[in-house]
Write an enzyme that holds these catalytic residues in place. Structure first.
Site, PDB file in Angstrom:
ATOM      1  N   LEU A   1      33.469  46.526  30.999  1.00 32.15           N
ATOM      2  CA  LEU A   1      32.971  47.005  32.290  1.00 32.15           C
ATOM      3  C   LEU A   1      34.045  46.984  33.367  1.00 32.15           C
ATOM      4  O   LEU A   1      33.996  47.749  34.316  1.00 32.15           O
ATOM      5  CB  LEU A   1      31.776  46.157  32.743  1.00 32.15           C
TER       6      LEU A   1
ATOM      7  N   ALA B   1      37.866  44.591  34.910  1.00 33.88           N
ATOM      8  CA  ALA B   1      38.689  43.379  34.912  1.00 33.88           C
ATOM      9  C   ALA B   1      39.083  43.065  36.339  1.00 33.88           C
ATOM     10  O   ALA B   1      39.208  43.952  37.170  1.00 33.88           O
ATOM     11  CB  ALA B   1      39.933  43.577  34.053  1.00 33.88           C
ATOM     12  N   GLY B   2      39.250  41.786  36.614  1.00 35.10           N
ATOM     13  CA  GLY B   2      39.634  41.359  37.955  1.00 35.10           C
ATOM     14  C   GLY B   2      39.200  39.936  38.189  1.00 35.10           C
ATOM     15  O   GLY B   2      38.459  39.363  37.386  1.00 35.10           O
TER      16      GLY B   2
ATOM     17  N   GLY C   1      39.451  37.541  35.302  1.00 37.41           N
ATOM     18  CA  GLY C   1      38.606  37.620  34.120  1.00 37.41           C
ATOM     19  C   GLY C   1      38.312  39.051  33.715  1.00 37.41           C
ATOM     20  O   GLY C   1      38.516  39.984  34.476  1.00 37.41           O
TER      21      GLY C   1
ATOM     22  N   VAL D   1      35.250  41.555  32.283  1.00 32.97           N
ATOM     23  CA  VAL D   1      33.790  41.640  32.202  1.00 32.97           C
ATOM     24  C   VAL D   1      33.416  42.663  31.144  1.00 32.97           C
ATOM     25  O   VAL D   1      33.897  43.800  31.166  1.00 32.97           O
ATOM     26  CB  VAL D   1      33.170  42.037  33.557  1.00 32.97           C
TER      27      VAL D   1
ATOM     28  N   LYS E   1      31.304  37.699  31.780  1.00 28.11           N
ATOM     29  CA  LYS E   1      32.648  37.545  32.346  1.00 28.11           C
ATOM     30  C   LYS E   1      33.371  36.428  31.620  1.00 28.11           C
ATOM     31  O   LYS E   1      32.869  35.307  31.539  1.00 28.11           O
ATOM     32  CB  LYS E   1      32.571  37.239  33.837  1.00 28.11           C
TER      33      LYS E   1
ATOM     34  N   ASP F   1      34.585  36.076  48.868  1.00 23.51           N
ATOM     35  CA  ASP F   1      35.313  37.176  48.228  1.00 23.51           C
ATOM     36  C   ASP F   1      34.527  38.488  48.312  1.00 23.51           C
ATOM     37  O   ASP F   1      34.349  39.177  47.317  1.00 23.51           O
ATOM     38  CB  ASP F   1      35.608  36.811  46.765  1.00 23.51           C
TER      39      ASP F   1
ATOM     40  N   ASP G   1      39.679  26.603  42.708  1.00 24.79           N
ATOM     41  CA  ASP G   1      40.977  25.921  42.680  1.00 24.79           C
ATOM     42  C   ASP G   1      41.738  26.237  41.399  1.00 24.79           C
ATOM     43  O   ASP G   1      42.940  26.507  41.424  1.00 24.79           O
ATOM     44  CB  ASP G   1      40.787  24.405  42.801  1.00 24.79           C
TER      45      ASP G   1
END
Length: 400
Positions: free
Chosen positions: A78, A80-81, A84, A86, A101, A194, A221
């Site tokens: 589906l 990426a970003g 990870g 997806v 994910k 985000d 983190d």
């Protein structure tokens, strides 16, 4: 006699790391959970359709049981970003289609376990404006987060097909994002952290939902140490390392709306030539109707293609972009193309000083939102036509 536990949503009683099995008290517990679920849904002030859909999701989720790597069949990628990949998967035991994910992290077991624990808070996030969560688990060096599959994908993917997203559609998007942010803040004391087009998901029923919000501090983190994520939607105060709050999410929403309305990431702002190419006519800007600035500007870093084809301008370096966000005037919508209400709404989101920036309550009561709430807009029909999707028989009501 044991002290009676405070009842919780059914979603909370389904631990994704424990196999499903019969319980001698499951019938009584499920009745108590049903009563509590109804109470929780009433608190959210949902319409009947939203309530039914949320109940249907939780009923399906109750059948999932333990999540294991072997139980998933990969269908397609589906996107990426955010560190990870997806994928669209089928959970064989339940037959449900999910979005999975996968985040690869080189971390110690104690950190990994803490991340999985922190992600369990997602079981409590049940809202029509938040992507549904099935569970999270660890397998072979990867953390899997299993979510509701949204067949329209993310708004950055929709933008590629649409070139620009109409104002009336963005009105519905704005309502959903504001309600999603308000839900996270008021019910869970969570900031998103985000907000950007790729984290706003849509489906063929006309639903608009937030995903990838910062529920796990440890995951944030760990990913910060492993990946250099995009900072291009961050508010100036975040880039400067000062204290930030939900006001920072407001900036990110405003920036996203300008991008979706104009058709490309809006920093640096498009010049007159590009605006004319986008809107098909000369676009004026400024109080006195002067033509929009014609000074040549570099293009945003890492974006050789916009919704309007190849961009031949020299690329802006990432440090130049971040410096621009902090030190230059904020982007805005061009005059004469959008309603003054929409322009003002975006301007209030993009005030650089967070103390002066509009808050969730102010924006929820803004004229643009009030108008969008009563406007009849076939969001599902527009999306399905844009993406060439089959529209289901019962799309979401047009007045979100």
């Amino acid at each position: 006699m044991l002290a009676r536990r405070k009842p919780v949503l059914p979603a909370l009683t389904i631990n994704p790391t424990i196999a499903e099995g019969p319980s001698p008290t499951s019938e009584g517990a499920s009745e108590a959970n049903l009563v509590d679920l109804q109470k929780k849904l009433e608190e959210l002030e949902l319409d009947e359709q939203q309530k039914k859909r949320l109940e249907a999701f939780l009923t399906q989720k109750a059948k999932v049981g333990e999540l294991k790597d072997d139980d998933f069949e990969r269908i397609s990628e589906l996107g990426a970003g955010n560190g990870g990949v997806v994928t669209k998967v089928q959970h064989r035991p339940s037959g449900l289609i999910m979005a999975r994910k996968l985040i690869h992290l080189e971390i110690k077991p104690a950190i990994r376990n803490q991340i999985i624990r922190e992600l369990q808070v997602l079981h409590e996030c049940n809202s029509p404006y938040i992507v549904g969560f099935y569970g999270a688990f660890y397998s072979d060096g990867e953390i899997s987060i299993c979510m509701e599959h949204m067949d329209g994908g993310s708004l950055d993917q929709v933008l590629k097909e649409a070139k620009r997203i109409p104002e009336e559609i963005l009105g519905k998007v704005s309502i959903a994002v504001l309600r999603g942010l308000a839900y996270l803040r008021e019910k869970h004391q969570i900031m998103h952290r985000d907000v950007k087009p790729s984290n706003i998901l849509v489906n063929s029923r006309g639903e608009i939902k937030l995903c990838d919000f910062g529920v796990s501090g440890q995951l944030i983190d760990s990913m910060a140490n492993s990946f250099v994520g995009t900072r291009s939607y961050m508010a100036p105060e975040r880039l400067q390392g000062t204290h930030y709050s939900v006001q920072s999410d407001i900036w990110s929403m405003g920036l996203s709306l300008v991008e979706l309305a104009v058709g490309r990431y809006p920093i640096p702002p498009p010049d007159a030539k590009e605006l004319e190419a986008i809107f098909g006519r000369p676009v004026v800007d400024g109080e006195e109707g002067e033509p929009h600035s014609i000074s040549p500007r570099p293009r945003p870093p890492g974006r050789p293609v916009s919704g309007h084809g190849m961009d031949s301008r020299p690329a802006m370096a990432i440090f130049e972009l971040l410096d621009y966000i902090v030190n230059e005037p904020p982007p805005k919508l061009p005059n004469g193309v959008f309603t003054p209400d929409f322009q003002e709404f975006v301007n209030k989101c993009l005030i650089k000083n967070p103390a002066e920036r509009a808050d969730l309550k102010m924006l929820t009561n803004h004229t643009f939102i009030k108008r969008s709430e009563v406007e009849e807009v076939d969001f599902a029909g527009w999306l399905c036509k844009t993406l060439r999707l089959n529209q289901p028989g019962t799309p979401t009501r047009t007045a979100v």
